[in-house]
Structures are given as C-alpha cells and as structure tokens.
Scaffold this motif. Structure first.
Motif, PDB file in Angstrom:
ATOM      1  N   PHE A 195      48.215  -3.890  66.282  1.00 44.14           N
ATOM      2  CA  PHE A 195      48.509  -3.871  64.409  1.00 44.14           C
ATOM      3  C   PHE A 195      47.964  -2.359  64.030  1.00 44.14           C
ATOM      4  N   LEU A 196      46.986  -1.178  64.528  1.00 46.65           N
ATOM      5  CA  LEU A 196      46.859  -0.134  63.951  1.00 46.65           C
ATOM      6  C   LEU A 196      48.582   0.442  63.283  1.00 46.65           C
ATOM      7  N   GLU A 216      49.240   4.465  61.792  1.00 41.58           N
ATOM      8  CA  GLU A 216      49.523   5.788  61.877  1.00 41.58           C
ATOM      9  C   GLU A 216      48.454   6.267  61.289  1.00 41.58           C
ATOM     10  N   LYS A 246      53.726 -10.239  65.993  1.00 34.01           N
ATOM     11  CA  LYS A 246      53.128  -9.171  66.155  1.00 34.01           C
ATOM     12  C   LYS A 246      54.496  -8.844  64.806  1.00 34.01           C
ATOM     13  N   ASN A 288      54.725  -6.755  61.161  1.00 31.87           N
ATOM     14  CA  ASN A 288      56.236  -6.070  60.602  1.00 31.87           C
ATOM     15  C   ASN A 288      56.520  -6.327  59.707  1.00 31.87           C
ATOM     16  N   PHE A 313      50.685  -2.218  50.265  1.00 33.66           N
ATOM     17  CA  PHE A 313      51.723  -2.094  50.896  1.00 33.66           C
ATOM     18  C   PHE A 313      52.929  -1.976  49.106  1.00 33.66           C
ATOM     19  N   LYS A 329      53.760   0.389  47.979  1.00 42.55           N
ATOM     20  CA  LYS A 329      54.037   1.904  47.131  1.00 42.55           C
ATOM     21  C   LYS A 329      55.806   2.390  47.051  1.00 42.55           C
ATOM     22  N   SER A 389      58.602   3.903  47.588  1.00 38.68           N
ATOM     23  CA  SER A 389      59.008   5.631  48.466  1.00 38.68           C
ATOM     24  C   SER A 389      60.374   5.951  48.913  1.00 38.68           C
ATOM     25  N   PHE A 425      60.986   3.520  54.224  1.00 28.74           N
ATOM     26  CA  PHE A 425      59.630   3.951  55.941  1.00 28.74           C
ATOM     27  C   PHE A 425      60.579   4.494  56.474  1.00 28.74           C
ATOM     28  N   GLY A 426      59.130   4.845  57.084  1.00 26.67           N
ATOM     29  CA  GLY A 426      59.438   5.394  59.067  1.00 26.67           C
ATOM     30  C   GLY A 426      58.349   4.933  60.027  1.00 26.67           C
ATOM     31  N   CYS A 465      58.199   2.151  64.326  1.00 27.13           N
ATOM     32  CA  CYS A 465      57.899   0.031  64.207  1.00 27.13           C
ATOM     33  C   CYS A 465      58.593   0.273  64.039  1.00 27.13           C
ATOM     34  N   PHE A 466      58.574  -0.618  62.284  1.00 26.11           N
ATOM     35  CA  PHE A 466      59.189  -0.883  61.722  1.00 26.11           C
ATOM     36  C   PHE A 466      61.001  -2.063  61.989  1.00 26.11           C
ATOM     37  N   PHE A 479      56.901  11.031  59.182  1.00 29.17           N
ATOM     38  CA  PHE A 479      56.946   9.207  58.501  1.00 29.17           C
ATOM     39  C   PHE A 479      56.026   9.049  57.014  1.00 29.17           C
ATOM     40  N   LYS A 480      54.638   9.430  57.225  1.00 23.86           N
ATOM     41  CA  LYS A 480      53.597   9.578  56.531  1.00 23.86           C
ATOM     42  C   LYS A 480      52.212  10.415  56.964  1.00 23.86           C
ATOM     43  N   ARG A 520      57.979  10.770  46.843  1.00 25.18           N
ATOM     44  CA  ARG A 520      57.090  10.210  47.471  1.00 25.18           C
ATOM     45  C   ARG A 520      56.024   9.441  46.076  1.00 25.18           C
TER      46      ARG A 520
HETATM   47  O1  LIG Z   1      53.258   0.744  50.056  1.00 19.32           O
HETATM   48  C1  LIG Z   1      54.020   1.556  51.424  1.00 19.32           C
HETATM   49  C2  LIG Z   1      53.643   1.617  52.184  1.00 19.32           C
HETATM   50  C3  LIG Z   1      54.012   1.622  53.790  1.00 19.32           C
HETATM   51  N1  LIG Z   1      55.525   2.845  53.140  1.00 19.32           N
HETATM   52  C4  LIG Z   1      55.892   3.584  54.740  1.00 19.32           C
HETATM   53  O2  LIG Z   1      55.933   2.291  55.870  1.00 19.32           O
HETATM   54  C5  LIG Z   1      55.890   3.342  56.650  1.00 19.32           C
HETATM   55  C6  LIG Z   1      55.117   2.560  57.840  1.00 19.32           C
HETATM   56  O3  LIG Z   1      53.759   2.398  57.423  1.00 19.32           O
HETATM   57  P1  LIG Z   1      52.655   2.448  58.357  1.00 19.32           P
HETATM   58  O4  LIG Z   1      52.929   1.338  58.260  1.00 19.32           O
HETATM   59  O5  LIG Z   1      51.374   2.399  57.383  1.00 19.32           O
HETATM   60  O6  LIG Z   1      52.080   2.664  59.194  1.00 19.32           O
HETATM   61  P2  LIG Z   1      52.362   2.689  60.811  1.00 19.32           P
HETATM   62  O7  LIG Z   1      51.748   3.082  61.487  1.00 19.32           O
HETATM   63  O8  LIG Z   1      54.253   2.222  60.959  1.00 19.32           O
HETATM   64  O9  LIG Z   1      51.753   0.979  61.188  1.00 19.32           O
HETATM   65  C7  LIG Z   1      53.305  -0.253  61.212  1.00 19.32           C
HETATM   66  O10 LIG Z   1      53.685  -0.541  62.051  1.00 19.32           O
HETATM   67  C8  LIG Z   1      52.597  -0.526  63.629  1.00 19.32           C
HETATM   68  C9  LIG Z   1      53.277  -0.908  64.696  1.00 19.32           C
HETATM   69  O11 LIG Z   1      53.606  -2.249  65.105  1.00 19.32           O
HETATM   70  C10 LIG Z   1      52.000  -1.793  62.545  1.00 19.32           C
HETATM   71  O12 LIG Z   1      50.647  -2.558  63.965  1.00 19.32           O
HETATM   72  C11 LIG Z   1      50.961  -1.761  62.014  1.00 19.32           C
HETATM   73  O13 LIG Z   1      49.941  -2.407  61.521  1.00 19.32           O
HETATM   74  C12 LIG Z   1      52.165  -1.520  60.498  1.00 19.32           C
HETATM   75  O14 LIG Z   1      51.785  -0.827  59.326  1.00 19.32           O
HETATM   76  C13 LIG Z   1      55.617   4.700  56.625  1.00 19.32           C
HETATM   77  O15 LIG Z   1      57.129   5.598  56.706  1.00 19.32           O
HETATM   78  C14 LIG Z   1      54.957   4.406  54.614  1.00 19.32           C
HETATM   79  O16 LIG Z   1      55.238   6.204  54.419  1.00 19.32           O
HETATM   80  C15 LIG Z   1      56.082   2.994  51.991  1.00 19.32           C
HETATM   81  O17 LIG Z   1      56.159   3.387  51.871  1.00 19.32           O
HETATM   82  N2  LIG Z   1      55.246   1.924  50.789  1.00 19.32           N
END
Ligand SMILES: O=c1ccn([C@@H]2O[C@H](COP(=O)(O)OP(=O)(O)O[C@H]3O[C@H](CO)[C@@H](O)[C@H](O)[C@H]3O)[C@@H](O)[C@H]2O)c(=O)[nH]1
Ligand SMILES: NC(=O)c1ccc[n+]([C@@H]2O[C@H](COP(=O)([O-])OP(=O)(O)OC[C@H]3O[C@@H](n4cnc5c(N)ncnc54)[C@H](O)[C@@H]3O)[C@@H](O)[C@H]2O)c1
Length: 469
Positions: free
Chosen positions: A163-164, A166, A222, A226, A267, A269, A271, A274-275, A278-279, A340-341, A444
């Motif tokens: 669940f980490l 990046e 999992k 996501n 979560f 915010k 933007s 999202f990138g 994973c998502f 992507f972040k 952002r």
């Molecule tokens: O309020 C928010 C939070 C995130 N993002 C965007 O969402 C994307 C994903 O962000 P984040 O989830 O923080 O990073 P990931 O490294 O993609 O982590 C996600 O995907 C991983 C891979 O499966 C999982 O392990 C994590 O729990 C899950 O948070 C990025 O582009 C962020 O900028 C937003 O726009 N607004």
C-alpha cells in the motif's frame, strides 16, 4: 518456521524500497532483490548510494545501512530463488496492450514467467508471496503452475499487497496503517506460512496492524483501496469544475467537507488529474473483472472515475489554449513539474504527459523543469504515446535545469507537479521574464489568486473562480 533467506523478484519502486526496509528491520534475514534488468541492478549496487535508481526521501539512508550486510541486489535470479525459503513476486503488472482485454485487463505475463521460473529452479519448499497488485484469484493460477511440476517441492501462496505511496514510500513502509496478508488459513501449512510472514513484519509493525484474511479478500482489497482513493480525487476534481463556474473555492469546499469525520480530510486535493502507475491500471483491471462476471453496472460505476480523470487533464489543457486567444501554435509554454506527484522521479501516467501531448498537437513549444526528471524520460513518455514522430517531439519539447529558464519569454507557465520548491520561486522574476499578458495556470492549487494578481499575472487556479474563464 524461521526465515533465513528472502528473495524478491523485481527491483522496482515496490521491490527495492520494501526489501530495503525488511532488510534494515530484520538484520538476521538475508534479503536478495533480483531483476532481469541488469542496468537497474547495477544502479542499485552503485558505490555512490545517491545514484540508486529510485528517488524516495530517506531511501538511500536505509539502503546504505543494509546493503552488503544483509541486503543484496543481483541479476542471478535462479540462485536467489533456490536459496530462499520465502519469495516475493514484485514484478510489473501493466495494463494489457494487446489481445483479449487490451487496454483494460492486467498483463500477467511477467507474473507467469516468475512462477514458471520458481517451479523450474526450486529444490526446497517455498512460500511464494504475491507482492504485485493482481486480479482477484490470480493465486489460483500461480498454484496451478507451481504444483504441477512433479518435483516434490511444496508451495504455499500468500497475497501481501503493498500500500505504499510513492514519495512517502519509506515512511509508509516504516509505519504502515496496516499490513495485509492473505493465505490459506484453513490448512496447517497455510497457517504456518502466514505466521512466518507475520513474524517478518512483526519486527517493526505492531501485531494489531497486521491483518490476516483469505487470499481472495486480500487480492481484492488492494484493488478496492486504490479504487476508493482514486474515486476521492475524481470526486473533488468533479467539484473543482463546478467551483470554477459558481464562485465557490474548491479548497474551502474540501476543508468543509473533510471536517466531517465520516468523510475525513485526506485525499481531497483538487488537481490536474491523478497519475502514477497504479490508479488507472488497477481501476481498469477492476472494471474488466466486473465485466467478465457480467456485472456491467459495477463496471460502469468504477469506469466513471477514469472518465472524470481524463476529462480533468483535457480541460486543463484546453483551457490553456482557449485563454491564449485560441492558439498556442509556436508559443512557448513553460511547465513546472513533470513527475506524477512531488518527491518522486516516477512519471508513469503523469498528467503532465497528457497535457503536453494536447498542447503539442496544437503546435506549442514546451519547456519543462522538474527537479528529478531528466529530458530522456520526458522524451520516452511522449514517444510512448506514439502521437507524432520522435523527431517532432524532440523539436517541440525541451527540459531545462533551472526553473527560471521555463519562464523566459514564455506566453504561459503551467504548474503540473506540486514540488515544494515551486512555492518558493521568485514570482516577480518569473513575471518580469515572461511575455505579457503573463498567464499562469496552476494545476495543483498551490498558489493564491490574490497574490499573483498583485504581481500582474493573469492566473487560473484549478477549482477557483477567476477572470480567465
Ligand atoms: O488529494 C489528492 C491525492 C492524490 N492526488 C494525485 O493522485 C495521484 C496518486 O497519488 P498517491 O496515491 O499519493 O500516489 P501513488 O504512489 O500512486 O499511490 C497509490 O497507488 C499505490 C500503488 O498501488 C498504492 O500502494 C497507494 O496506497 C496509493 O495511494 C497523484 O498524481 C497525486 O497527485 C490528487 O490529485 N489529489
Ligand atoms: N509503484 C508503486 O507505488 C506501487 C505500490 C503498490 C503496489 N504496486 C504494484 O507492485 C508491482 C510492481 O510495481 P513497481 O512500480 O515496483 O514496478 P517496476 O516496473 O518499477 O518494477 C518491476 C520490476 O520487475 C522486473 N521484472 C519483470 N519481470 C521479471 C522477471 N521475470 N524476473 C525478474 N525481474 C522481472 C522489471 O525488470 C522491473 O524492474 C505492480 O503490480 C504494481 O501495481 C506498485
């Protein structure tokens, strides 16, 4: 069962940091991370620990402490498999780019190759752990491959999704909300295997945060986590467009909504979209699985999260074109950020790629500054889309090492990643160097409308009502 040797197949964003933390926390266990990508392994072994292939705050310190002591990086996959009692599979599971399920299903060819290699090489019993994100019931396929070799080796298959996030990988690994372990808890051997993995994590994770379930719940949790997280981002992004039309401020709305303890403040915010690797991939996979069971309403429900995200990226880019008097042809647009972040050098599925692609179609000239992303990567990201020739991409997009070069004679500057250093930039200097009117597009939501106005910028901030719309 006492574990002495762990092997992890896949030295990527998950395998590398996860194993580094396990090695640091469990000095009595030898952890070997293997990969077929020899260049990546060489980088993990670079004498200068600052050159390891993945940038994550705090990671080089952890690697430095454990590397050579009980943490090893190697390209000899067979040897590491054979020596280990516990094998993590942490290889990539991208969206399928061909055949059945193209563009939706997870491509499991790398997973299957690992299973076949484990089956071929192993001479002693193994606990095989799915660390990669996988469709629910993948463990069944793994079991089939592993148990049909006829060489008398016993395998236990566990699901232990990661669940980490990046940018905060080390922090998340050191202090996880939970560790999820799915196993065959109805059998003695299955219970033993689960226990062995629980004991590894129990070196530093409180037992009450280590959750054990059956394998299918773990695999599906999992994808569900996501999907829920991405859904929140798409939800707030949907509201951002409404805010822009009505005079509401998306930050204020997010705060007001998030203070409801049933909703929570994280979560939310808004933007440019999202990138990350994973998502999108995991939701598409979920949609595909739902469809394959004939659950079309379930599939449509989750697909909307992606549709909204694509819309958000597109409307940000279209807004730039519209604002710049309906043409960006030959105009310099400066990009602050490509990752992507913030706090990562990963660019997979970054919104910046799609915004750039849109603007390049309109014949813009783009100059990018990102503190951790190199020009080579930016080129590779655009070439991968296959929208235009590589030659044209090289002519139209450049990376620079100084953020102020981005604004020099630019018609517009767009913020695509929320790097902290962008908040500290000398805005007056940026303004002075730009062509006028100086347009600033904040994807952002890190700027304040009023202070930009005072400098002279014409500013668009995502989710805020402004005079540019
Ligand atoms: O309020 C928010 C939070 C995130 N993002 C965007 O969402 C994307 C994903 O962000 P984040 O989830 O923080 O990073 P990931 O490294 O993609 O982590 C996600 O995907 C991983 C891979 O499966 C999982 O392990 C994590 O729990 C899950 O948070 C990025 O582009 C962020 O900028 C937003 O726009 N607004
Ligand atoms: N990146 C994240 O933040 C994150 C977080 C949680 C879960 N995940 C999941 O973890 C998995 C891995 O993701 P990642 O971001 O680390 O991917 P990655 O692409 O960074 O790393 C995967 C590595 O596996 C190697 N590999 C592929 N097949 C191999 C084989 N047969 N033998 C040896 N090495 C092989 C590749 O060369 C690559 O270096 C994916 O399923 C992903 O969905 C990723």
């Amino acid at each position: 069962m006492k574990i002495k040797n762990i092997c992890c197949i896949g030295a990527g964003y998950v395998g590398g940091p996860t194993m580094a933390v396990i090695a640091q926390k469990c000095p009595e266990i030898n952890v070997t991370v293997v990969d077929i990508n020899e260049k990546r392994i060489a980088a993990w072994n670079d004498k200068d620990v600052e050159n390891i292939p993945i940038y994550e705050p705090g990671l080089s310190k952890v690697v430095d402490e454990a590397r050579g002591r009980n943490l090893f990086f190697s390209a000899d996959v067979d040897k590491a498999i054979d020596q280990a009692e516990m094998i993590f599979i942490s290889v990539n599971t991208p969206t399928k780019a061909y055949g059945m399920g193209k563009g939706m299903a997870a491509d499991l060819k790398f997973i299957e190759l690992c299973a076949r290699q484990i089956a071929r090489v192993s001479t002693s019993d193994k606990i095989v752990i799915e660390k990669s994100t996988l469709p629910v019931r993948t463990a069944e396929a793994l079991k089939n491959i592993l148990e049909n070799t006829g060489n008398g080796v016993n395998y236990q298959i566990l699901s232990n999704p990661e669940f980490l996030a990046e940018g905060t990988a080390v922090e998340d690994l050191m202090d996880p909300d939970r560790v999820l372990i799915g196993g065959d808890i109805d059998t003695e051997k299955g219970k033993e295997a689960v226990e062995a993995l629980v004991n590894v994590y129990a070196h530093w994770v409180p037992k009450e945060r280590i959750l054990t379930t059956n394998v299918w719940s773990s695999e599906l949790s999992k994808l569900t986590a996501n999907a829920f997280l991405a859904q929140r981002v798409s939800s707030i992004n949907a509201m951002s467009e409404l805010c822009e039309k009505t005079g509401a401020d998306v930050n204020e709305v997010a705060k007001a909504v998030g203070m409801d303890s049933r909703i929570g403040s994280k979560f939310l915010k808004s933007s440019v979209g999202f990138g990350g690797s994973c998502f999108q991939k995991d939701i598409l996979n979920l949609v595909y699985i739902a469809k394959s069971f004939g659950l079309n309403e379930v599939a449509d429900y989750w697909e909307q999260v992606i549709i909204m995200n694509d819309h958000q990226k597109r409307r940000f880019a279209a807004n730039i074109v519209r604002t710049l008097f309906n043409t960006v042809a030959g105009k310099k647009i400066g990009f602050l950020g490509w990752a992507f972040k913030k706090d990562t050098n990963d660019t997979r599925e970054s919104a910046a790629i799609y915004v750039a692609d849109y603007l390049l179609n309109e014949q813009a000239e783009i100059v990018v500054y990102d503190p951790k992303v190199k020009e080579e990567q930016i080129n590779a990201d655009l070439d991968y889309l296959n929208t235009r020739s590589e030659k044209e991409n090289r002519q139209r997009i450049k990376a620079v090492n100084d953020p102020y070069q981005v604004s020099k004679e630019a018609h517009a500057v767009a913020i695509l990643t929320e790097w902290d250093e962008f908040k500290e930039l000398d805005r007056k200097r940026i303004y002075d160097e730009m062509l006028k009117p100086a347009f600033l597009f904040d994807g952002r939501n890190i700027l304040h409308q009023s202070s930009q106005k005072a400098i002279g910028f014409k500013t668009y901030i995502i989710g805020e009502n402004c005079d540019l719309l």
